[in-house]
Design a protein around this motif. Sequence first.
Motif, PDB file in Angstrom:
ATOM      1  N   TYR A   1       1.108  -0.612   0.023  1.00 52.81           N
ATOM      2  CA  TYR A   1       0.389  -0.261   0.010  1.00 52.81           C
ATOM      3  C   TYR A   1       0.879   1.164   0.130  1.00 52.81           C
ATOM      4  O   TYR A   1       0.040   1.922  -0.069  1.00 52.81           O
ATOM      5  CB  TYR A   1      -1.199  -0.097   1.065  1.00 52.81           C
ATOM      6  CG  TYR A   1      -2.635  -0.621   1.005  1.00 52.81           C
ATOM      7  CD1 TYR A   1      -2.298  -2.004   0.806  1.00 52.81           C
ATOM      8  CD2 TYR A   1      -3.647   0.577   0.897  1.00 52.81           C
ATOM      9  CE1 TYR A   1      -3.876  -2.493   0.436  1.00 52.81           C
ATOM     10  CE2 TYR A   1      -4.766  -0.707   0.638  1.00 52.81           C
ATOM     11  CZ  TYR A   1      -4.458  -1.397   0.611  1.00 52.81           C
ATOM     12  OH  TYR A   1      -6.178  -2.119   0.622  1.00 52.81           O
TER      13      TYR A   1
ATOM     14  N   TYR B   1      -5.397   4.895  -4.770  1.00 53.76           N
ATOM     15  CA  TYR B   1      -5.961   4.408  -3.466  1.00 53.76           C
ATOM     16  C   TYR B   1      -7.686   4.778  -2.868  1.00 53.76           C
ATOM     17  O   TYR B   1      -7.215   3.983  -2.135  1.00 53.76           O
ATOM     18  CB  TYR B   1      -5.383   5.427  -3.075  1.00 53.76           C
ATOM     19  CG  TYR B   1      -5.805   5.930  -1.195  1.00 53.76           C
ATOM     20  CD1 TYR B   1      -5.007   5.577  -0.695  1.00 53.76           C
ATOM     21  CD2 TYR B   1      -6.523   6.809  -0.925  1.00 53.76           C
ATOM     22  CE1 TYR B   1      -5.201   5.866   0.848  1.00 53.76           C
ATOM     23  CE2 TYR B   1      -6.320   6.774   0.018  1.00 53.76           C
ATOM     24  CZ  TYR B   1      -6.392   6.420   1.573  1.00 53.76           C
ATOM     25  OH  TYR B   1      -6.252   7.153   2.790  1.00 53.76           O
ATOM     26  N   ARG B   2      -8.273   5.249  -4.032  1.00 57.73           N
ATOM     27  CA  ARG B   2      -9.766   5.341  -3.231  1.00 57.73           C
ATOM     28  C   ARG B   2      -9.859   3.913  -4.153  1.00 57.73           C
ATOM     29  O   ARG B   2     -11.498   3.367  -3.111  1.00 57.73           O
ATOM     30  CB  ARG B   2     -10.665   6.520  -4.338  1.00 57.73           C
ATOM     31  CG  ARG B   2      -9.652   7.636  -3.752  1.00 57.73           C
ATOM     32  CD  ARG B   2     -11.217   8.492  -4.130  1.00 57.73           C
ATOM     33  NE  ARG B   2     -10.581   9.830  -3.658  1.00 57.73           N
ATOM     34  CZ  ARG B   2     -11.093  10.987  -4.280  1.00 57.73           C
ATOM     35  NH1 ARG B   2     -12.306  10.998  -5.324  1.00 57.73           N
ATOM     36  NH2 ARG B   2     -11.510  11.773  -3.720  1.00 57.73           N
TER      37      ARG B   2
ATOM     38  N   GLY C   1      -9.055   1.477  -1.161  1.00 57.31           N
ATOM     39  CA  GLY C   1      -9.000   1.551  -0.161  1.00 57.31           C
ATOM     40  C   GLY C   1      -8.302   1.255   1.374  1.00 57.31           C
ATOM     41  O   GLY C   1      -7.044   0.883   0.563  1.00 57.31           O
ATOM     42  N   LYS C   2      -8.790   1.668   2.684  1.00 55.94           N
ATOM     43  CA  LYS C   2      -8.097   1.271   3.479  1.00 55.94           C
ATOM     44  C   LYS C   2      -7.595  -0.609   3.857  1.00 55.94           C
ATOM     45  O   LYS C   2      -8.080  -1.760   3.396  1.00 55.94           O
ATOM     46  CB  LYS C   2      -8.470   1.409   4.617  1.00 55.94           C
ATOM     47  CG  LYS C   2      -8.657   2.989   4.787  1.00 55.94           C
ATOM     48  CD  LYS C   2      -9.268   3.634   6.100  1.00 55.94           C
ATOM     49  CE  LYS C   2      -9.283   5.213   6.443  1.00 55.94           C
ATOM     50  NZ  LYS C   2     -10.151   5.724   7.833  1.00 55.94           N
TER      51      LYS C   2
ATOM     52  N   GLN D   1      -7.287  -3.665   5.335  1.00 56.91           N
ATOM     53  CA  GLN D   1      -8.262  -4.550   6.613  1.00 56.91           C
ATOM     54  C   GLN D   1      -7.499  -4.580   8.063  1.00 56.91           C
ATOM     55  O   GLN D   1      -6.417  -5.285   7.625  1.00 56.91           O
ATOM     56  CB  GLN D   1      -9.050  -5.498   5.836  1.00 56.91           C
ATOM     57  CG  GLN D   1     -10.057  -4.766   4.738  1.00 56.91           C
ATOM     58  CD  GLN D   1     -10.703  -3.656   5.458  1.00 56.91           C
ATOM     59  OE1 GLN D   1     -12.022  -3.910   6.613  1.00 56.91           O
ATOM     60  NE2 GLN D   1     -11.078  -2.372   4.608  1.00 56.91           N
TER      61      GLN D   1
ATOM     62  N   ASN E   1      -2.942   3.700   7.869  1.00 55.49           N
ATOM     63  CA  ASN E   1      -4.069   4.100   7.235  1.00 55.49           C
ATOM     64  C   ASN E   1      -3.894   5.600   7.063  1.00 55.49           C
ATOM     65  O   ASN E   1      -4.668   5.923   6.982  1.00 55.49           O
ATOM     66  CB  ASN E   1      -5.381   3.136   7.649  1.00 55.49           C
ATOM     67  CG  ASN E   1      -5.548   1.937   7.073  1.00 55.49           C
ATOM     68  OD1 ASN E   1      -5.258   1.625   5.936  1.00 55.49           O
ATOM     69  ND2 ASN E   1      -6.235   1.425   7.191  1.00 55.49           N
ATOM     70  N   ASP E   2      -4.183   5.740   8.753  1.00 53.66           N
ATOM     71  CA  ASP E   2      -4.274   7.350   8.988  1.00 53.66           C
ATOM     72  C   ASP E   2      -3.693   8.299   8.787  1.00 53.66           C
ATOM     73  O   ASP E   2      -3.919   9.092   7.933  1.00 53.66           O
ATOM     74  CB  ASP E   2      -3.832   7.614  11.002  1.00 53.66           C
ATOM     75  CG  ASP E   2      -4.557   8.473  12.073  1.00 53.66           C
ATOM     76  OD1 ASP E   2      -5.902   8.803  12.008  1.00 53.66           O
ATOM     77  OD2 ASP E   2      -4.094   9.206  12.407  1.00 53.66           O
TER      78      ASP E   2
ATOM     79  N   MET F   1      -2.108   7.496   5.735  1.00 51.22           N
ATOM     80  CA  MET F   1      -2.265   7.916   4.847  1.00 51.22           C
ATOM     81  C   MET F   1      -3.830   8.797   4.219  1.00 51.22           C
ATOM     82  O   MET F   1      -3.711   9.293   3.123  1.00 51.22           O
ATOM     83  CB  MET F   1      -2.657   6.844   3.719  1.00 51.22           C
ATOM     84  CG  MET F   1      -1.241   5.218   3.611  1.00 51.22           C
ATOM     85  SD  MET F   1      -0.537   5.982   2.347  1.00 51.22           S
ATOM     86  CE  MET F   1      -1.343   5.290   0.532  1.00 51.22           C
ATOM     87  N   GLU F   2      -4.500   9.132   5.175  1.00 50.80           N
ATOM     88  CA  GLU F   2      -5.837   9.145   4.939  1.00 50.80           C
ATOM     89  C   GLU F   2      -5.493  10.998   4.544  1.00 50.80           C
ATOM     90  O   GLU F   2      -5.744  11.929   4.329  1.00 50.80           O
ATOM     91  CB  GLU F   2      -6.606   8.784   6.150  1.00 50.80           C
ATOM     92  CG  GLU F   2      -8.088  10.067   5.918  1.00 50.80           C
ATOM     93  CD  GLU F   2      -9.159   9.405   7.189  1.00 50.80           C
ATOM     94  OE1 GLU F   2      -9.888   8.664   7.084  1.00 50.80           O
ATOM     95  OE2 GLU F   2      -8.471   9.587   8.484  1.00 50.80           O
TER      96      GLU F   2
END
Length: 267
Positions: A135, A236-237, A240-241, A243, A253-254, A256-257
């Motif tokens: 990712y 990226y969209r 998604g994140k 899991q 994830n935080d 990246m977001e």
Amino acid sequence: MNFNNNDYINISTDLIHDIFYSNISSRGRISSIRQYSEILIRKILDINPKKQVTVGDITIVKSLKKKSNNNKLIVDALKNIQTLGNKYTHTQVTEIVSDENREKAFDALLDISAFLFVDYFSKYGFEKNPEVKSYFSLLPPELRYKVLNNLYEMDSSNIAIIDKLCISILKFKGEAAAYTWLKIHESELKNIPTMRAELQNSTIYETCSDNIKILSDYFASHDVIYKTFEEAILYYRELGKIQGNTPEIVEFNDIMELLYIGRRPAK
């Protein structure tokens, strides 16, 4: 945790718009870069949203130096943004912002963004989680290069870092730059073994050389899929994140977001 991405969605979106998508002056752009960098600093130091943060605050500078162990990437970036921000937010400086200073501000902002991942991988390790490593590739090559180059300076024997660093150089700077880097580091890379099914007792030097050749041949007829946040956000969209709810996954994830807040997909 004190820092929460949701607290900064509106201001981050506004600042990203001003920095990358608006027609404001370079002076205004540098001011927005300084403000956005303060959000990233809040994230790095996990600062409560009610607490005031400024780039030049001596307490902030000391905290970043301590947390990063005086990492040159973050220390120099902070100094550049502070210097440029101070210079172009005071009215006694009436000169036009030079192209060099504008680009220096952009580069410093990217360095601070890169440090978020340097700090993360210093904590969890780069090669430990294959999904995180995969990712991580959903970021622009220039940012990945900055992260991996800094990690390599910290651990020059990690074959996972070396492998991905060579690929990031190829995608960001091109084939000649990748081979130049490989040549410069040839002696040490030839002393780092890596096992491959088709070639026993090879070194990371041979692995990187082969990868550069294979990917260079591929890119001769295919473009790099994405070079910017605006191009990368589409992928990226789509994915998604990651899991999971372990601290390692949640933190990745935080970050990246946060870095994709306000980014607009390329047409």
